[in-house]
Design a protein around this motif. Structure first.
Motif, PDB file in Angstrom:
ATOM      1  N   THR A  30      -2.486   5.057  -7.447  1.00 39.61           N
ATOM      2  CA  THR A  30      -3.197   3.782  -7.406  1.00 39.61           C
ATOM      3  C   THR A  30      -4.020   3.696  -6.128  1.00 39.61           C
ATOM      4  N   LYS A  31      -5.247   3.167  -6.241  1.00 42.21           N
ATOM      5  CA  LYS A  31      -6.130   3.065  -5.082  1.00 42.21           C
ATOM      6  C   LYS A  31      -6.472   1.603  -4.826  1.00 42.21           C
ATOM      7  N   ARG A  32      -6.253   1.180  -3.555  1.00 46.30           N
ATOM      8  CA  ARG A  32      -6.578  -0.193  -3.160  1.00 46.30           C
ATOM      9  C   ARG A  32      -7.148  -0.169  -1.753  1.00 46.30           C
ATOM     10  N   TRP A  33      -8.035  -1.106  -1.488  1.00 43.19           N
ATOM     11  CA  TRP A  33      -8.682  -1.203  -0.179  1.00 43.19           C
ATOM     12  C   TRP A  33      -7.734  -1.819   0.840  1.00 43.19           C
ATOM     13  N   THR A  34      -7.821  -1.343   2.063  1.00 45.08           N
ATOM     14  CA  THR A  34      -7.005  -1.845   3.164  1.00 45.08           C
ATOM     15  C   THR A  34      -7.834  -1.850   4.444  1.00 45.08           C
ATOM     16  N   LEU A  35      -7.297  -2.441   5.473  1.00 40.16           N
ATOM     17  CA  LEU A  35      -7.940  -2.368   6.787  1.00 40.16           C
ATOM     18  C   LEU A  35      -7.738  -0.968   7.339  1.00 40.16           C
TER      19      LEU A  35
END
Length: 156
Positions: A30-35
């Motif tokens: 799973t790919k998700r945006w983060t800081l």
């Protein structure tokens, strides 16, 4: 239950109405945006951690310009052989100013892409809650460096 503590430092880098994010790849793909940011090495100062991690994940040199706050998260994760980990994440969040470098993607790390995103488009991105926490700390700048744990942040 096995207890795990992870201390990490992250940067909120905003310029021209855009925020710099790194795309995190979870163990299940799973790919998700983060800081941009990540875990401290033993003996490392969090200020140095955020500088190192932003460079690793984005190619940029960052100058931490303000300590925005600290965020704590508790979660339980399944581990091998049916065990469960009691995870405590301590996230130190800085405001960061990009001072040099060229945007590039991390190689062989926990992220696969870095990009600038319009602040008004962040709500539509698949992201981890830390993005919302960091942007809230950046916008509100609470004097105690803490956001109310009672608020929920959508993870998408």
């Amino acid at each position: 239950m096995h207890k795990e503590l992870r201390v990490a430092a992250y940067a909120v880098c905003v310029r021209d109405g855009q925020v710099l994010l790194a795309r995190w790849v979870a163990g299940d793909g799973t790919k998700r945006w983060t800081l941009p940011g990540g875990g401290m090495d033993h003996g490392e100062d969090p200020y140095d951690t955020v500088i190192r991690e932003v460079d690793e994940e984005t190619g940029y040199t960052v100058e931490p310009t303000a300590l925005l706050g600290v965020h704590s998260v508790l979660r339980r994760y399944p581990r091998k052989l049916g065990k469960v980990a009691d995870f405590h994440g301590l996230r130190i969040v800085y405001e960061g100013l990009i001072t040099a470098g060229t945007l590039r993607h991390e190689q062989d790390g926990s992220t696969d892409m870095a990009a600038w995103h319009a602040l008004d488009a962040v709500a539509d991105l698949p992201r981890v809650e830390l993005v919302d926490v960091g942007l809230r700390l950046w916008r509100e700048r609470p004097p105690q460096g803490h956001v109310d744990k009672g608020l929920s942040f959508p993870e998408r």
